[in-house]
Design a protein around this motif. Structure first.
Motif, short mmCIF file in Angstrom:
data_model
loop_
_atom_site.label_atom_id
_atom_site.label_comp_id
_atom_site.label_asym_id
_atom_site.label_seq_id
_atom_site.Cartn_x
_atom_site.Cartn_y
_atom_site.Cartn_z
N PHE A 82 5.89 -9.93 -8.77
CA PHE A 82 6.54 -8.91 -7.96
C PHE A 82 8.03 -9.18 -7.83
CE2 PHE A 82 4.55 -11.99 -5.09
CZ PHE A 82 5.57 -12.33 -4.21
N LEU A 83 8.76 -8.10 -7.55
CA LEU A 83 10.20 -8.11 -7.37
C LEU A 83 10.51 -7.51 -6.01
CD1 LEU A 83 9.68 -7.95 -10.55
CD2 LEU A 83 11.92 -6.86 -10.71
N ALA A 84 11.50 -8.09 -5.31
CA ALA A 84 11.89 -7.58 -3.99
C ALA A 84 13.41 -7.65 -3.88
CB ALA A 84 11.23 -8.39 -2.89
N THR A 90 27.65 -1.26 -3.31
CA THR A 90 29.02 -1.31 -3.85
C THR A 90 29.38 0.00 -4.52
OG1 THR A 90 28.16 -2.31 -5.90
CG2 THR A 90 28.96 -3.81 -4.20
N GLY A 91 28.42 0.89 -4.66
CA GLY A 91 28.62 2.21 -5.24
C GLY A 91 27.35 3.00 -5.13
N GLY A 92 27.47 4.31 -4.95
CA GLY A 92 26.29 5.14 -4.75
C GLY A 92 25.92 5.17 -3.29
N GLY A 93 25.52 6.32 -2.81
CA GLY A 93 25.24 6.50 -1.39
C GLY A 93 23.98 5.76 -0.96
N THR A 94 23.81 5.69 0.36
CA THR A 94 22.62 5.07 0.94
C THR A 94 21.50 6.10 0.95
OG1 THR A 94 24.00 3.63 2.30
CG2 THR A 94 21.70 3.84 2.93
N ARG A 95 20.71 6.07 -0.10
CA ARG A 95 19.58 6.99 -0.26
C ARG A 95 18.48 6.27 -1.02
NH1 ARG A 95 22.04 11.12 -4.88
NH2 ARG A 95 19.96 11.00 -5.79
N ARG A 96 17.27 6.76 -0.88
CA ARG A 96 16.12 6.05 -1.45
C ARG A 96 16.25 5.90 -2.97
NH1 ARG A 96 12.66 8.66 0.96
NH2 ARG A 96 12.06 7.20 2.59
N ASP A 97 16.74 6.93 -3.65
CA ASP A 97 16.85 6.87 -5.11
C ASP A 97 17.80 5.78 -5.60
OD1 ASP A 97 15.08 8.91 -5.45
OD2 ASP A 97 16.58 10.47 -5.70
N ASN A 98 18.66 5.28 -4.71
CA ASN A 98 19.60 4.23 -5.10
C ASN A 98 19.12 2.83 -4.73
OD1 ASN A 98 21.46 5.99 -6.22
ND2 ASN A 98 22.64 6.22 -4.35
N CYS A 99 17.94 2.75 -4.13
CA CYS A 99 17.40 1.45 -3.76
C CYS A 99 16.64 0.82 -4.93
CB CYS A 99 16.46 1.58 -2.55
SG CYS A 99 17.31 2.05 -1.03
N HIS A 100 16.83 -0.44 -5.15
CA HIS A 100 16.12 -1.20 -6.16
C HIS A 100 14.74 -1.60 -5.61
CE1 HIS A 100 20.23 -2.58 -7.93
NE2 HIS A 100 20.47 -1.74 -6.93
N PRO A 101 13.79 -1.98 -6.45
CA PRO A 101 13.82 -1.97 -7.91
C PRO A 101 13.69 -0.55 -8.47
CG PRO A 101 12.22 -3.57 -7.07
CD PRO A 101 12.60 -2.67 -5.93
N PHE A 102 14.23 -0.38 -9.69
CA PHE A 102 14.05 0.84 -10.44
C PHE A 102 12.88 0.63 -11.40
CE2 PHE A 102 18.56 0.39 -9.38
CZ PHE A 102 18.71 1.51 -8.59
N VAL A 103 12.14 1.68 -11.70
CA VAL A 103 11.00 1.56 -12.60
C VAL A 103 11.05 2.66 -13.65
CG1 VAL A 103 9.58 0.49 -10.81
CG2 VAL A 103 9.43 2.94 -11.18
N PHE A 104 10.53 2.31 -14.83
CA PHE A 104 10.33 3.29 -15.89
C PHE A 104 9.15 2.79 -16.71
CE2 PHE A 104 10.84 5.21 -20.07
CZ PHE A 104 11.11 6.53 -19.73
N GLY A 105 8.06 3.59 -16.72
CA GLY A 105 6.86 3.14 -17.41
C GLY A 105 6.35 1.85 -16.80
N ARG A 106 6.14 0.84 -17.63
CA ARG A 106 5.63 -0.45 -17.14
C ARG A 106 6.73 -1.38 -16.67
NH1 ARG A 106 5.19 -4.27 -22.00
NH2 ARG A 106 6.38 -3.25 -23.64
N TRP A 107 8.00 -0.97 -16.82
CA TRP A 107 9.12 -1.85 -16.50
C TRP A 107 9.61 -1.66 -15.07
CZ3 TRP A 107 11.02 -5.79 -19.31
CH2 TRP A 107 10.62 -5.89 -20.66
N SER A 108 10.01 -2.77 -14.48
CA SER A 108 10.72 -2.76 -13.20
C SER A 108 12.00 -3.58 -13.36
CB SER A 108 9.84 -3.34 -12.08
OG SER A 108 9.41 -4.65 -12.41
N PHE A 109 13.02 -3.23 -12.57
CA PHE A 109 14.35 -3.82 -12.76
C PHE A 109 15.10 -3.83 -11.43
CE2 PHE A 109 18.90 -3.16 -13.32
CZ PHE A 109 19.26 -4.07 -14.31
N SER A 190 10.89 -6.96 -15.43
CA SER A 190 9.56 -7.34 -15.89
C SER A 190 8.83 -6.17 -16.52
CB SER A 190 8.73 -7.89 -14.72
OG SER A 190 7.43 -8.26 -15.16
N ASP A 191 7.95 -6.51 -17.45
CA ASP A 191 7.06 -5.53 -18.06
C ASP A 191 5.64 -5.67 -17.53
OD1 ASP A 191 6.36 -7.95 -19.17
OD2 ASP A 191 6.55 -7.30 -21.26
N GLY A 192 5.47 -6.44 -16.46
CA GLY A 192 4.15 -6.68 -15.90
C GLY A 192 3.45 -7.89 -16.49
N HIS A 193 4.03 -8.45 -17.54
CA HIS A 193 3.46 -9.65 -18.17
C HIS A 193 4.38 -10.85 -17.99
CE1 HIS A 193 2.43 -12.40 -21.56
NE2 HIS A 193 1.21 -12.05 -21.23
#
Length: 268
Positions: A82-84, A90-109, A190-193
């Motif tokens: 897991f990632l937390a 430092t840029g981008g407004g305070t909104r949920r879409d700008n909160c990390h982690p970002f995910v796409f498919g099996r990846w988190s970042f 991570s890719d979950g593995h």
């Protein structure tokens, strides 16, 4: 700057990183000790892997210390990977879409750092994305765009190579446009593995990264700053380093963008 923590190993409850330690991630959200900004109150997020290939995720714009749901979730969710993240914008407004982690498919970042003159580099960076990746962008941060750019450059097939190409592309783009060439990048993904982390900066002033064993058997934790005062347990990862935590333990490698082949910028 932000604070983050990531873990791979035998399943642990998220609270082992997020709420329980003396310097837990929630503690760091209002009292970080090894960051330029002590307060990281512009939202938070967690991503975890379980029975499905894609990660679960919970994010909100509240400061981590004031969200009772986060404490409850962290106490109940048990995961081997897991990632937390707690955010200091430092840029981008305070909104949920700008909160990390970002995910796409099996990846988190998730990311701690910045891209110099990002407002001038954003549009040509976006133009490199295929339609599905461009459509996946919901926020306005440099971190999310950098993640999608790495996906474009082959994160699925060569994670460290894709990150190196994405960073090299940004540096060369900034130089070409006669803008500030500055990338500060300490990230976990991570890719979950496998769990990956990179500490890199074009000016050798990358945000901090530490590592320590955790869990009952061979687990490992990667963090922006130690979770307790046992300095002997935590190893600082040097600038210009990549870390891979996998089934066979920990692999530490040199990381650089120098000599990385970079595809040409294409106009929209």
């Amino acid at each position: 700057m932000c604070r983050w923590a990531a873990y791979r190993g035998e399943p642990l409850y998220l609270e082992e990183l997020v709420t329980s330690p003396a310097h837990s991630l929630i503690e760091q959200s209002h009292c970080a000790t090894r960051a330029k900004t002590a307060t990281n109150g512009d939202g938070f997020g967690v991503a975890w892997y379980g029975d499905h290939p894609e990660p679960g995720r919970y994010r909100d714009i509240l400061p981590a210390w004031s969200d009772c749901n986060l404490k409850s979730i962290a106490r109940q969710i048990r995961s081997p990977l897991f990632l937390a993240h707690v955010r200091a914008a430092t840029g981008g407004g305070t909104r949920r879409d700008n909160c990390h982690p970002f995910v796409f498919g099996r990846w988190s970042f998730m990311h701690n750092g910045q891209i110099g003159d990002f407002e001038h580099l954003r549009r040509p960076m976006e133009s490199m994305l295929d339609n599905d990746l461009y459509s996946a962008r919901t926020g306005t941060t440099d971190s999310e765009l950098l993640f999608l750019l790495a996906m474009q450059f082959g994160l699925d097939h060569d994670p460290l190579g894709a990150i190196a190409e994405a960073l090299a592309f940004i540096e060369q783009l900034a130089s070409h446009l006669e803008r500030q060439v500055l990338v500060r990048f300490t990230a976990a993904f991570s890719d979950g593995h496998d769990l990956y982390a990179v500490r890199y900066a074009s000016d050798w002033k990358a945000p901090t990264l530490y590592a320590a064993p955790m869990g009952p058997s061979g687990g490992y934790c990667l963090v922006s700053e130690p979770l307790n005062d046992d300095d002997s347990a935590w190893v600082e990862i040097p600038d210009g380093t990549a870390v891979i935590v996998g089934e066979n333990g920990v692999d530490v490698r040199l990381f650089s963008t120098q000599g990385t082949p970079v595809r040409k910028y294409r106009s929209a």
